[in-house]
Write a protein that holds these residues in place. Structure first.
Motif, mmCIF file in Angstrom:
data_model
loop_
_atom_site.group_PDB
_atom_site.id
_atom_site.type_symbol
_atom_site.label_atom_id
_atom_site.label_comp_id
_atom_site.label_asym_id
_atom_site.label_seq_id
_atom_site.Cartn_x
_atom_site.Cartn_y
_atom_site.Cartn_z
ATOM 1 N N LEU A 134 0.651 -1.145 -0.053
ATOM 2 C CA LEU A 134 0.152 -0.094 0.050
ATOM 3 C C LEU A 134 0.817 1.437 -0.032
ATOM 4 O O LEU A 134 0.583 2.398 -0.541
ATOM 5 N N ILE A 135 2.125 1.179 0.329
ATOM 6 C CA ILE A 135 2.891 2.333 0.527
ATOM 7 C C ILE A 135 3.208 3.061 -0.730
ATOM 8 O O ILE A 135 3.094 4.158 -0.752
ATOM 9 N N ASP A 345 7.990 -2.104 -6.610
ATOM 10 C CA ASP A 345 8.952 -1.730 -5.849
ATOM 11 C C ASP A 345 10.518 -2.094 -6.445
ATOM 12 O O ASP A 345 11.362 -1.517 -6.173
ATOM 13 N N VAL A 346 10.560 -3.385 -6.480
ATOM 14 C CA VAL A 346 11.984 -4.026 -7.320
ATOM 15 C C VAL A 346 12.148 -3.287 -8.543
ATOM 16 O O VAL A 346 13.243 -2.690 -8.771
ATOM 17 N N GLY A 347 11.280 -3.110 -9.315
ATOM 18 C CA GLY A 347 11.066 -2.632 -10.695
ATOM 19 C C GLY A 347 11.889 -1.202 -10.476
ATOM 20 O O GLY A 347 12.593 -0.741 -11.289
ATOM 21 N N ILE A 348 11.050 -0.355 -9.571
ATOM 22 C CA ILE A 348 11.449 1.117 -9.857
ATOM 23 C C ILE A 348 12.597 1.289 -9.064
ATOM 24 O O ILE A 348 13.524 2.202 -9.453
ATOM 25 N N ILE A 567 8.564 7.055 -2.367
ATOM 26 C CA ILE A 567 8.315 5.786 -1.380
ATOM 27 C C ILE A 567 9.027 6.086 -0.366
ATOM 28 O O ILE A 567 8.726 5.741 0.816
ATOM 29 N N ALA A 568 10.377 6.461 -0.065
ATOM 30 C CA ALA A 568 11.222 6.579 1.094
ATOM 31 C C ALA A 568 10.619 7.530 2.075
ATOM 32 O O ALA A 568 10.455 7.236 3.200
ATOM 33 N N VAL A 569 10.038 8.558 1.436
ATOM 34 C CA VAL A 569 9.310 9.544 2.463
ATOM 35 C C VAL A 569 8.320 9.186 3.014
ATOM 36 O O VAL A 569 7.887 9.003 4.202
#
Lengths: 591, 363
Positions: A134-135, A345-348, A567-569
């Motif tokens: 969901l993140i 997430d892996v792809g990005i 995503i990190a933020v």
């Protein structure tokens, strides 16, 4: 004191009116006498603020959609139906939303059942991982998947086409409605998982036990007792998935191709930096109407009412162990779903660190240059994002505290109106609000197109995420014993002092967590942003991300770096919020 | 009718032994109660019988048939939960019919049996209500009707009255007993309320930290507790530490020396040898109080100093300072206190008790 004049003769029309007015004023005065003045003034100010920033823009959108050449008309809707593309888009949008509900249900319910009712190794890890998808915002996910399922992606191109020669040419399903459903499903299934898990763990375990005791087998227990009791929770999650995937603009826009034959995208094309195309209003209204109808249908036929457990049983919820084959199947299911859900997430991440991507060999080299471009070469977008989002979050915290305090602790005229206005933004798609702002504030000092879009952006972020802080504070205030405040007054503290020293510190955790959620959601907000902002120098990072993708050379990589930063933020803010609240991340996400 | 037998049953949760090597047998048609403080393993034992837990060791038999590994839905027990566990999304009628539907009882017969069960539980006219629309007592009766309508082999009741108010609790326990007697159904009842256990049971088992302290009919358990714990748990008791000095076989008397040196006479119990240290348990209602000059007679006559009282309506409980007893305070209950003398604090009073009310416990 207002006196009522009684006439013996039959009063004329005007005196009737006066008489009614006086009666009304009289009633109003009586009700006002029970209200404290400060609360009344504050609530009036807040209500008019929310009226101007939420209600008025929406009313204008509705007005425009139903007006043709200055008078009420349904002509605009006839025009809508005249376009084959728009008719198709309406059908597509509903199908995509329904398919996403089905997809998230198929993944979410078994997952919730496995992870609440069975005991096995790694269970708590799975529980955490299951809410993580969901993140990443779905449009970022769409970006990340291009490197995997895209035309030149790892699986479709390098593996299936070039290495294994299983296909005649790389499959192209990602840039289609299927692609949208796929992305929405792997992004949104945690909502179903979280709501159903919550409902399952709230379920009084003696319900199941008594059904079993009365002779029901495991499947019968699920069908007749567990599911009906969990259904309200599930429906709340499902309707959220429906509305979300119906009004999502970012994902289909990122994919393009067949995916743009959806209502949200069509509305965006019409509106993009103008407010003269009436079809923009019509499409927005139809989007809004479909969400509302879906919500009403669910309420009417299923009911979102939760059965309050009559008692909270002290007995431990019983968890079962699994036999060999069931266990293997369960692990296979959980691991497969989570692996797929983490692909974006892996792809990005991969895309953000490669130099360029060759359709023959994949990455040509690894670099941090993409991050440098986002953070150092043109830091303006990051700065804009941070500024807009922090401003919106601060407003949300202030308004949220004030509104929740008024609603919980004070009684005043128009309380339910204020409450309703606060919750309303949840049911309004970002496109509708954005368009409303364009229309409502044209030729005013807030005009987003001719002047600066900054006030409109910040306001739209503020009102759309206001429910987070209001609800967080509302909940903490309600749990807080009023006698704490009374004790403070009794010991000689003034009202102000009591609020500062007692109330505020006690609601602070909820308020701060709500503020963080508001901040995060403003950072990743797409639909109203795309509509409101026109000039590049005002772009926040989300809008800039779309701009980056237009660059055919290394646009995908730079955009991915921006996506990783978002995503990190988000992850960091969620971690802090869950730390503050002392709850698991899943619970924070659900709130 | 069905008998229930447990042979060496144990159940552990993580590191806690909840039930420790329990063996017992419940006769056909018997009303059997597990009594004990919270955490003693009584509910766990009941849930083992219902099949919600599998025992780690030991066997559970119904009528000699091994029930281990039989799932709860095939044990044909009817359970009434502490929280009633009425399904909130079904009407009372649907709740009661649920077990019959699971058993595929034909519709017509099911309807008849539901009707009878509701009548038995005095719930006529409430068939279409939802559980949330019933009072606590009605919910309780609905849960009972639901458990009884399936004609279970064993009726299991897990603290069914603990959520009711005091007056209703007494009414309902009489009701449960009446229905149980009429149907003659083997019943196992769990409670922490000793008065409830005494009034309702044919036999009761006192449990403590996972094992059974004593089993017997109510009167035996109350009057001749097998251990200090049982004596204490069955009600307020005065404990006197003493040594058995001499047994007078002719008169069947035991002469005991209390720790403060006083001599106490009791009837010999036939198992405690001379020279043995024991605790003497005397119930507060077995003691008699009088002003010292009124010349009470008898072997066990002592003096004490009045330290106050609490008034309970039907009885008055006096606290008397005396070295005789552990803790230095004797409790004396005076029933029907109307018109009986009140003592001033600090006043010296005479205390006496009969030999028959002294019960010897192994120290």
């Amino acid at each position: 004191m207002v006196h009522i004049n009684l006439y013996y003769s039959r009063p004329s029309r005007t005196t009737w009116r006066r008489w009614l007015l006086r009666l009304w004023l009289n009633g109003l005065e009586r009700r006002l006498r029970g209200t404290d003045r400060g609360a009344l003034i504050a609530s009036l100010l807040l209500t008019s603020f929310l009226g101007l920033t939420i209600l008025y823009p929406i009313v204008l959108v509705v007005y425009e959609a139903f007006t043709f050449q200055g008078s009420f008309s349904l002509v605009n809707f006839q025009v809508f139906l005249g376009y084959g593309l728009l008719r198709e888009a309406l059908l597509n949008s509903i199908l995509v939303a329904l398919a996403s509900v089905v997809g998230t249900t198929i993944l979410g319910i078994p997952m919730a059942y496995l992870l609440t009712r069975y005991e096995f190794r790694g269970k708590s890890l799975f529980q955490i991982l299951a809410s993580v998808p969901l993140i990443a915002p779905p449009f970022v996910g769409a970006l990340g998947l291009q490197l995997i399922f895209g035309r030149g992606g790892i699986i479709n191109n390098l593996l299936l086409y070039r290495l294994l020669h299983w296909v005649d040419q790389p499959p192209d399903w990602l840039y289609s409605l299927t692609g949208v459903v796929f992305i929405e499903t792997i992004h949104l299934f945690p909502i179903v998982f979280l709501t159903v898990s919550a409902a399952l763990s709230r379920l009084d375990p003696s319900m199941e036990e008594s059904a079993e005791n009365l002779g029901a087998g495991r499947f019968r227990v699920f069908r007749t007792v567990i599911f009906p009791l969990v259904r309200p929770g599930y429906m709340a999650g499902a309707i959220l998935v429906f509305i979300w995937s119906l009004s999502d603009l970012g994902t289909p826009l990122m994919l393009g191709g067949e995916a743009s034959r959806l209502l949200a995208v069509q509305a965006f094309f019409r509106i993009q930096a103008t407010y003269t195309d009436l079809q923009g209003y019509v499409i927005s209204i139809i989007l809004q109407a479909v969400s509302i109808v879906a919500l009403l249908l669910v309420r009417r036929y299923v009911g979102l009412r939760e059965y309050a457990s009559m008692f909270r049983a002290g007995t431990l919820s019983r968890t079962r162990r699994m036999g060999g084959w069931t266990k293997i199947l369960a692990y296979a299911f959980l691991i497969t779903v989570l692996c797929i859900a983490f692909l974006p997430d892996v792809g990005i991440f991969l895309a953000s660190i490669v130099e360029t991507w060759s359709i023959y060999v994949g990455p040509t080299g690894y670099t941090l240059a993409n991050y440098r471009e986002v953070l150092l070469d043109s830091p303006l977008y990051v700065q804009n994002s941070l500024f807009y989002s922090s401003a919106a979050a601060l407003f949300d915290v202030a308004f949220g505290l004030l509104i929740a305090y008024l609603v919980v602790r004070k009684s005043f005229v128009g309380k339910s109106l204020l409450e309703g206005l606060t919750i309303l933004p949840f049911a309004v798609p970002g496109i509708v609000l954005g368009l409303g702002y364009l229309r409502a504030w044209q030729f005013t000092p807030l005009d987003p197109l001719r002047l600066s879009p900054v006030p409109a952006l910040i306001l739209s972020y503020t009102v759309r995420r206001l429910p987070y802080t209001v609800r967080a504070t509302h909940a903490s205030l309600q749990q807080m014993d009023v006698s704490l405040e009374e004790a403070s007054r009794n010991l000689g503290a003034s009202t102000t002092r009591t609020i500062w020293k007692i109330t505020l510190p006690l609601v602070a955790p909820g308020l701060i967590a709500g503020g963080l959620m508001a901040f995060v959601n403003a950072m990743i907000e797409v639909s109203s942003t795309l509509i409101i902002v026109g000039q590049m120098r005002y772009f926040p990072l989300t809008r800039a991300l779309y701009e980056y993708t237009q660059n055919p050379a290394n646009g995908l990589m730079v955009a991915s770096a921006a996506g990783v930063l978002l995503i990190a933020v988000t992850a960091a803010c969620l971690a802090v919020a869950s730390r503050i609240l002392g709850r698991s991340m899943g619970l924070v996400l659900r709130a | 009718m069905v008998s229930v037998t447990l042979k060496g049953v144990s159940k552990r949760f993580a590191n806690v032994v909840a039930v420790d090597n329990v063996s017992l047998s419940v006769n056909e048609g018997e009303f059997y109660t597990f009594l004990g403080p919270s955490g003693c393993g009584k509910t766990t034992t009941l849930r083992l019988i219902a099949g919600f837990y599998e025992p780690d060791e030991g066997e559970i038999h119904f009528n000699g048939r091994l029930m281990n590994r039989v799932p709860p839905n095939r044990r044909n027990t009817g359970m009434v939960f502490q929280t009633y566990a009425l399904f909130p999304h079904m009407t009372i009628e649907e709740n009661v019919a649920y077990g019959l539907r699971c058993r595929k009882v034909p519709e017509r017969e099911a309807r008849k049996r539901v009707e009878e069960a509701l009548k038995l539980a005095k719930l006529e006219g409430l068939e279409k209500r939802f559980p949330s629309q019933l009072s606590g007592g009605q919910q309780q009766r609905a849960a009972l009707a639901r458990a009884l309508v399936i004609e279970p082999d064993v009726l299991l009741l897990d603290e069914p009255l603990s959520n009711l108010d005091a007056k209703l609790r007494v009414e309902m326990r009489n009701e449960i007993r009446r229905i149980q007697k009429r149907l003659g159904i083997t019943t196992i009842y769990v409670t922490h309320d000793q008065e409830e256990a005494l009034t309702i049971s044919d036999r009761l088992a006192i449990m403590r930290s996972g094992h059974i302290e004593q089993v017997g009919p109510p009167r035996e358990v109350y009057e001749r507790p097998a251990s200090l714990f049982a004596a204490d748990f069955m009600g307020v008791v005065n404990l006197i530490k003493a040594r058995l000095e001499k047994i007078d076989l002719g008169r069947n008397l035991a002469l005991l020396r209390a720790s403060d040196g006083s001599l106490i006479e009791a009837y010999a119990d036939g198992k405690t040898p001379e020279g043995h240290d024991v605790y003497l348990a005397i119930r507060p209602e077995a003691l008699t109080l009088a002003p010292p000059h009124e010349g009470l007679r008898g072997p066990n006559l002592f003096k004490g100093r009045m330290r106050g009282f609490t008034y309970h309506g039907s009885l008055m409980r006096f606290e008397v300072e005396s070295d005789l007893v552990e803790g230095g305070r004797l409790r004396v209950d005076v029933y029907n206190p109307t018109g009986k003398p009140l003592y001033r604090e600090g006043e010296v009073v005479a205390i006496t008790f009969g030999r028959e009310s002294v019960h010897m416990l192994q120290a």
